[in-house]
Design a protein around this motif. Structure first.
Motif, mmCIF file in Angstrom:
data_model
loop_
_atom_site.group_PDB
_atom_site.id
_atom_site.type_symbol
_atom_site.label_atom_id
_atom_site.label_comp_id
_atom_site.label_asym_id
_atom_site.label_seq_id
_atom_site.Cartn_x
_atom_site.Cartn_y
_atom_site.Cartn_z
ATOM 1 N N THR A 392 0.832 -1.204 0.000
ATOM 2 C CA THR A 392 0.000 0.000 0.000
ATOM 3 C C THR A 392 0.867 1.255 0.000
ATOM 4 O OG1 THR A 392 -1.764 -1.163 1.172
ATOM 5 C CG2 THR A 392 -1.805 1.237 1.239
ATOM 6 N N ALA A 393 1.924 1.232 0.816
ATOM 7 C CA ALA A 393 2.823 2.386 0.851
ATOM 8 C C ALA A 393 3.533 2.577 -0.496
ATOM 9 C CB ALA A 393 3.846 2.217 1.972
ATOM 10 N N ASN A 394 3.945 1.470 -1.118
ATOM 11 C CA ASN A 394 4.593 1.575 -2.426
ATOM 12 C C ASN A 394 3.636 2.128 -3.477
ATOM 13 O OD1 ASN A 394 7.007 0.536 -1.432
ATOM 14 N ND2 ASN A 394 6.438 -1.570 -1.905
ATOM 15 N N TYR A 395 2.379 1.707 -3.392
ATOM 16 C CA TYR A 395 1.385 2.214 -4.346
ATOM 17 C C TYR A 395 1.174 3.712 -4.164
ATOM 18 C CZ TYR A 395 -3.242 3.014 -6.379
ATOM 19 O OH TYR A 395 -4.297 3.527 -7.086
ATOM 20 N N ARG A 396 1.025 4.134 -2.916
ATOM 21 C CA ARG A 396 0.836 5.565 -2.659
ATOM 22 C C ARG A 396 2.078 6.362 -3.071
ATOM 23 N NH1 ARG A 396 -3.525 6.973 0.367
ATOM 24 N NH2 ARG A 396 -4.779 5.255 1.223
ATOM 25 N N GLN A 397 3.264 5.787 -2.857
ATOM 26 C CA GLN A 397 4.485 6.475 -3.262
ATOM 27 C C GLN A 397 4.554 6.604 -4.771
ATOM 28 O OE1 GLN A 397 6.715 7.976 -1.279
ATOM 29 N NE2 GLN A 397 7.694 8.727 -3.144
ATOM 30 N N ALA A 398 4.104 5.568 -5.498
ATOM 31 C CA ALA A 398 4.077 5.647 -6.965
ATOM 32 C C ALA A 398 3.146 6.755 -7.436
ATOM 33 C CB ALA A 398 3.651 4.299 -7.547
ATOM 34 N N VAL A 399 2.005 6.898 -6.759
ATOM 35 C CA VAL A 399 1.072 7.967 -7.120
ATOM 36 C C VAL A 399 1.687 9.331 -6.820
ATOM 37 C CG1 VAL A 399 -1.186 8.962 -6.634
ATOM 38 C CG2 VAL A 399 -0.932 6.487 -6.813
#
Length: 444
Positions: A392-399
């Motif tokens: 989830t953190a990686n996804y938010r960081q990608a955004v």
């Protein structure tokens, strides 16, 4: 106990002479009646799929350009976007890239592997059926008389097994494999887009180096001519020796820049060769100082295009896979229920093996529930939840990174327009200055 039963005939009711016992329930019905409450109770214990958190909300506007958030009526960007530069050499290189780039080949193999894993996880939901056949010949010694007995045992059996996915473990495995497959496809798309952009940038840099090299060739010739004129003026006593040294310094400096440009051009050509999967020493691009035609930049671009970025899609799919792994870890707390069946023939001769006396069969169910595992299931569940938080953190960081890149490029685009105007003004001033100097030299 027996009882008398009153029957019905065409002459009216009559009592049977011989009482009969009541019909007892069939064993299959008793089994269904007993298992129905158990199945319903177990179904109520089935795990609930964990849903990822809501997606990050896009910003209301961008600092780089308030117009960027508005959605135009039609923004058509072709999939082969490099064709907008109308360069046939670049088009040919892009075609070679898809075929020869080894990084893309490795990513494509990862997609194929993920597709196979998905197919395997789907097949695990269905029963398995195996067919076994064999012959065993053995000898034994009877106690007492020392006689040796030799026997032959032939067998032909079929075995079936099926794990009942009562807790959704296999279904969550299919969901995780599907998400990983989508992530690998998005990785391939992101890598392909990155490789295409890198190749385009390398090609533009090579053509720019050629254009600068052509300009420096003219500059070297002009500086050489200026040095000769300065030496003549120095021999005539008109110019000082410092003017000659300054002209020579300018010439050598320009020649050094020209040498650096030749090196840069050769290295860019080698880089392009590696990108398209060819040996650097066996690849050559013919020089062409003409720069590609710049395509028109749309005034408005919809911010919803961010959702189509393959790197964001890959991060979102990995988040879904991580949450599916949580369901798999939770299902380990419940017992595993397996159904098995076997049927076949066993006998001493193959000629009459398939016969009723040699028939054997079995059917049964098994339930396995770990009692003590040293906390492994709890640790696996905690690890799955930690992995889901990381995804989830990686996804938010990608955004967040995507939004940052939009802001960076909007600022760069705006500043580039101002820089082009300044460069054009400087170029016009240099042209006027060159004309004045040339007029002065012509006038002596």
């Amino acid at each position: 106990p027996s009882q008398e039963v009153v029957g019905q005939s065409v002459y009216g009711p009559r009592r049977l002479r011989h009482p009969i016992p009541p019909r007892s329930p069939r064993p299959e019905a008793m089994l269904k009646t007993a298992l129905l409450p158990l199945v319903l109770a177990l179904a109520g214990c089935a795990i609930t799929a964990k849903q990822p958190p809501s997606e990050p909300a896009p910003p209301a506007s961008f600092k780089g350009s308030a117009e960027w958030q508005r959605t135009p009526a039609d923004v058509a960007v072709p999939e082969a976007w490099w064709t907008m530069f109308k360069d046939s050499v670049l088009d040919s290189l892009q075609a070679d890239l898809v075929v020869g780039n080894q990084n893309l080949a490795a990513a494509l193999a990862q997609v194929t592997s993920a597709r196979a894993v998905l197919a395997a996880s789907r097949s695990a939901i269905f029963p398995t059926l195996t067919l076994n056949g064999g012959t065993t010949r053995s000898a034994s010694v009877e106690n007492g008389n020392g006689q040796r007995t030799v026997s032959t045992n032939n067998s032909l059996t079929a075995n079936a097994a099926w794990e009942i996915d009562l807790w959704g473990r296999l279904a969550e495995g299919v969901k995780a494999a599907g998400a990983n497959y989508r992530a690998s496809e998005a990785d391939l798309a992101a890598l392909r887009l990155s490789a295409q952009a890198t190749l385009t940038q390398s090609y533009f840099a090579l053509r720019t180096a050629e254009a600068q090299q052509a300009l420096l060739d003219k500059t070297v010739a002009a500086n050489q001519r200026a040095l000769e004129l300065t030496e003549v003026r120095y021999a005539s006593g008109v110019s000082a020796q410092s003017d000659v040294l300054q002209a020579r310094t300018q010439l050598r400096s320009t020649q050094s820049q020209l040498s650096d440009l030749r090196t840069d051009r050769a290295q860019l050509e080698h880089s392009i060769a590696t990108q398209i999967g060819k040996l650097a020493g066996q690849f050559q691009l013919l020089p062409n100082a003409r720069l590609p035609e710049l395509p028109p930049v749309p005034d408005l671009v919809p911010s919803t295009l961010l959702a189509q970025r393959p790197d964001i899609a890959a991060a979102r799919a990995r988040q879904a896979a991580a949450y599916a792994q949580m369901g798999i870890a939770d299902a380990a707390f419940f017992p595993a229920i397996d159904l098995s069946a076997s049927a076949g023939y066993r006998g001493s001769s193959w000629s009459n093996l398939v016969s009723a006396p040699n028939l054997l069969w079995s059917i049964g169910a098994a339930v396995a529930q770990p009692i003590f595992d040293g906390g492994q299931r709890k640790l696996a569940s905690a690890q799955a939840r930690a992995s889901a938080d990381a995804a989830t953190a990686n996804y938010r960081q990608a955004v967040l990174t995507a939004f940052q890149q939009v802001e960076d490029n909007l600022v760069q685009f705006a500043e580039s327009g101002a820089a082009v105007a300044l460069q054009r003004d400087a170029f016009e001033a240099a042209e006027r200055n060159l004309q004045i100097v040339l007029d002065q030299y012509r006038a002596g």
